[in-house]
Structure formats: structure tokens, C-alpha cells
Design an enzyme around this catalytic site. Sequence first.
Site, PDB file in Angstrom:
ATOM      1  N   HIS A 110      37.174  51.775  41.476  1.00 20.07           N
ATOM      2  CA  HIS A 110      38.379  50.939  41.568  1.00 20.07           C
ATOM      3  C   HIS A 110      39.438  51.388  40.549  1.00 20.07           C
ATOM      4  O   HIS A 110      40.605  51.573  40.890  1.00 20.07           O
ATOM      5  CB  HIS A 110      37.980  49.478  41.346  1.00 20.07           C
ATOM      6  N   GLU A 111      39.028  51.551  39.308  1.00 21.42           N
ATOM      7  CA  GLU A 111      40.000  51.904  38.265  1.00 21.42           C
ATOM      8  C   GLU A 111      40.570  53.307  38.476  1.00 21.42           C
ATOM      9  O   GLU A 111      41.740  53.567  38.173  1.00 21.42           O
ATOM     10  CB  GLU A 111      39.373  51.794  36.872  1.00 21.42           C
ATOM     11  N   HIS A 123      43.490  53.065  40.629  1.00 25.54           N
ATOM     12  CA  HIS A 123      44.711  52.727  39.871  1.00 25.54           C
ATOM     13  C   HIS A 123      45.245  53.954  39.135  1.00 25.54           C
ATOM     14  O   HIS A 123      46.442  54.215  39.134  1.00 25.54           O
ATOM     15  CB  HIS A 123      44.408  51.632  38.849  1.00 25.54           C
ATOM     16  N   HIS A 132      46.646  47.086  44.443  1.00 24.74           N
ATOM     17  CA  HIS A 132      45.591  46.340  45.134  1.00 24.74           C
ATOM     18  C   HIS A 132      45.821  46.306  46.637  1.00 24.74           C
ATOM     19  O   HIS A 132      46.938  46.463  47.111  1.00 24.74           O
ATOM     20  CB  HIS A 132      45.490  44.928  44.553  1.00 24.74           C
TER      21      HIS A 132
HETATM   22  N1  TQI Z   1      40.889  44.494  35.828  1.00 24.81           N
HETATM   23  C1  TQI Z   1      42.055  44.373  36.601  1.00 24.81           C
HETATM   24  C2  TQI Z   1      41.989  45.394  37.777  1.00 24.81           C
HETATM   25  O1  TQI Z   1      41.679  46.563  37.523  1.00 24.81           O
HETATM   26  C3  TQI Z   1      43.297  44.662  35.802  1.00 24.81           C
HETATM   27  C4  TQI Z   1      44.516  44.471  36.639  1.00 24.81           C
HETATM   28  C5  TQI Z   1      45.017  43.302  37.072  1.00 24.81           C
HETATM   29  C6  TQI Z   1      45.332  45.478  37.190  1.00 24.81           C
HETATM   30  N2  TQI Z   1      46.095  43.524  37.862  1.00 24.81           N
HETATM   31  C7  TQI Z   1      46.308  44.828  37.940  1.00 24.81           C
HETATM   32  C8  TQI Z   1      45.314  46.851  37.111  1.00 24.81           C
HETATM   33  C9  TQI Z   1      47.260  45.542  38.632  1.00 24.81           C
HETATM   34  C10 TQI Z   1      46.281  47.549  37.795  1.00 24.81           C
HETATM   35  C11 TQI Z   1      47.246  46.897  38.568  1.00 24.81           C
HETATM   36  O2  TQI Z   1      42.245  45.004  38.876  1.00 24.81           O
HETATM   37  S1  TQI Z   1      39.532  43.694  36.209  1.00 24.81           S
HETATM   38  C12 TQI Z   1      38.018  44.570  39.753  1.00 24.81           C
HETATM   39  C13 TQI Z   1      37.949  43.930  41.080  1.00 24.81           C
HETATM   40  C14 TQI Z   1      38.778  44.522  37.516  1.00 24.81           C
HETATM   41  C15 TQI Z   1      38.684  43.940  38.728  1.00 24.81           C
HETATM   42  O3  TQI Z   1      38.680  43.844  35.088  1.00 24.81           O
HETATM   43  O4  TQI Z   1      39.848  42.370  36.612  1.00 24.81           O
HETATM   44  C16 TQI Z   1      37.433  45.780  39.539  1.00 24.81           C
HETATM   45  C17 TQI Z   1      38.195  45.737  37.297  1.00 24.81           C
HETATM   46  F1  TQI Z   1      38.747  44.502  41.918  1.00 24.81           F
HETATM   47  F2  TQI Z   1      36.783  44.002  41.601  1.00 24.81           F
HETATM   48  F3  TQI Z   1      38.240  42.672  40.966  1.00 24.81           F
HETATM   49  C18 TQI Z   1      37.521  46.381  38.311  1.00 24.81           C
HETATM   50 CL1  TQI Z   1      36.537  46.564  40.773  1.00 24.81          CL
HETATM   51 ZN    ZN Z   2      42.512  46.488  40.160  1.00 22.05          ZN
END
Ligand code: TQI
Ligand code: ZN
Length: 169
Positions: free
Chosen positions: A126-127, A130, A136
Site C-alpha cells: 500500500h505505502e 503512495h 486512495h
Molecule cells: N496510513 C495512512 C495511509 O497510508 C496515511 C495517510 C492518510 C495517507 N491519508 C493519506 C497517505 C493520503 C497518503 C495519502 O493511508 S495508515 C492502510 C490501509 C495505513 C492504512 O497507517 O492509516 C494501509 C497504512 F489502507 F489499509 F488502511 C497502510 Cl494498507
Molecule cells: Zn494510504
Amino acid sequence: HYTFFPGTPRWPEDRRDLTYAFLPGNNLPETAKAAFTRAFQRWAEVTPLTFTETSSYGAADIRIGFFSGDHGDGEAFDGVLGTLAHAFSPPNGMFHLDRDENWMVEGDVTQASVSTTVDLESVAVHEIGHLLGLGHSSVEESIMYPTISSRTRKVDLAADDVQGIQILY
Ligand code: TQI
Ligand code: ZN
Ligand code: ZN
């Protein structure tokens, strides 16, 4: 459906062979490094991008580190669950993970029964999305869908992820 960051940032044409490095001092087990390697590979398979580990953290395109709480970038981590990791849009390359999670890698039996366990490879896929420029997605099966339940392993790109990344690269 997939989204991009405002302005559609992506790695430029002349930077398709990207390097990544782990923060010196984190001393990650090889099993964890292998989970990152597999996560990069999933995106490499569907793009012209390649990802190669380098030992030079300062010079790497993508810099991976585990941190606790406030770690100096204004986006403090919050202990078990909540925020798991964050990554920035291209060409920033910062990829931070919350050291306080109960991270698990495939085959790790000691963590498998912990209720708050988080699958490292799933979060990494996922990261990396990004880091490459994907925001998303509204498609629940996609890797870029903004929620995942704890103890879930979700590492296969969905058609929506592939379509999105192939528009960028
Ligand atoms: N971290 C968030 C994410 O990576 C951070 C974030 C929020 C973000 N809004 C964003 C990053 C917009 C970029 C653009 O989405 S998290 C998931 C998931 C997170 C969440 O720690 O909440 C995953 C990290 F999608 F599953 F909810 C990894 Cl896989
Ligand atoms: Zn994300
Ligand atoms: Zn950070």
C-alpha cells in the site's frame, strides 16, 4: 476507482530504476527485508520500474525506517494500531513505519495469534503505491483502498491498482 495526488506527481522518465535503503540502526531481520522486496516486486511486475536495495541510506530514492511516536516530520506515530505507516508522494521517497506495531511477516508463528498483529507486506504494498504516486481508491478489493482490518493479509494488486499505476508509468 484509483486516484492520484494533486498535480499527479510521479517519478520522472529518467528515474525508472529506483533504489531503496533501510535506516541504518533499525537492524531489520532478513525476513522483514524480504517482505519489502516482495512488495516492491509486485509493482515492478506491472510497470517499467525496477527497485534495487542499496546500503547508502542518504543516497537512496526510497528511504525506509521504523520510528516511534514523534520522529521529527510533524506526523507523529501513535502506538499500537491507529496509524501504521506513512509515505509521501513522488519524488520524496520517505517511507516510515510505526515501530510500535506488532508487525508480522508471512510464516511468523509467534505473532500470528496476537490480536493487534499487522501484516508488514500488506502495508508495504500500500505505502509503495503512495510512494509511486497513487492516492486512495474507492474499490474495496484494491491495495489502495484506505482501510484494512488488522490480521488481514492483502498483497495482490487488483485490476484497479494496475490500471492506476499504468497510467502513471
Ligand atoms: N496510513 C495512512 C495511509 O497510508 C496515511 C495517510 C492518510 C495517507 N491519508 C493519506 C497517505 C493520503 C497518503 C495519502 O493511508 S495508515 C492502510 C490501509 C495505513 C492504512 O497507517 O492509516 C494501509 C497504512 F489502507 F489499509 F488502511 C497502510 Cl494498507
Ligand atoms: Zn494510504
Ligand atoms: Zn514520518
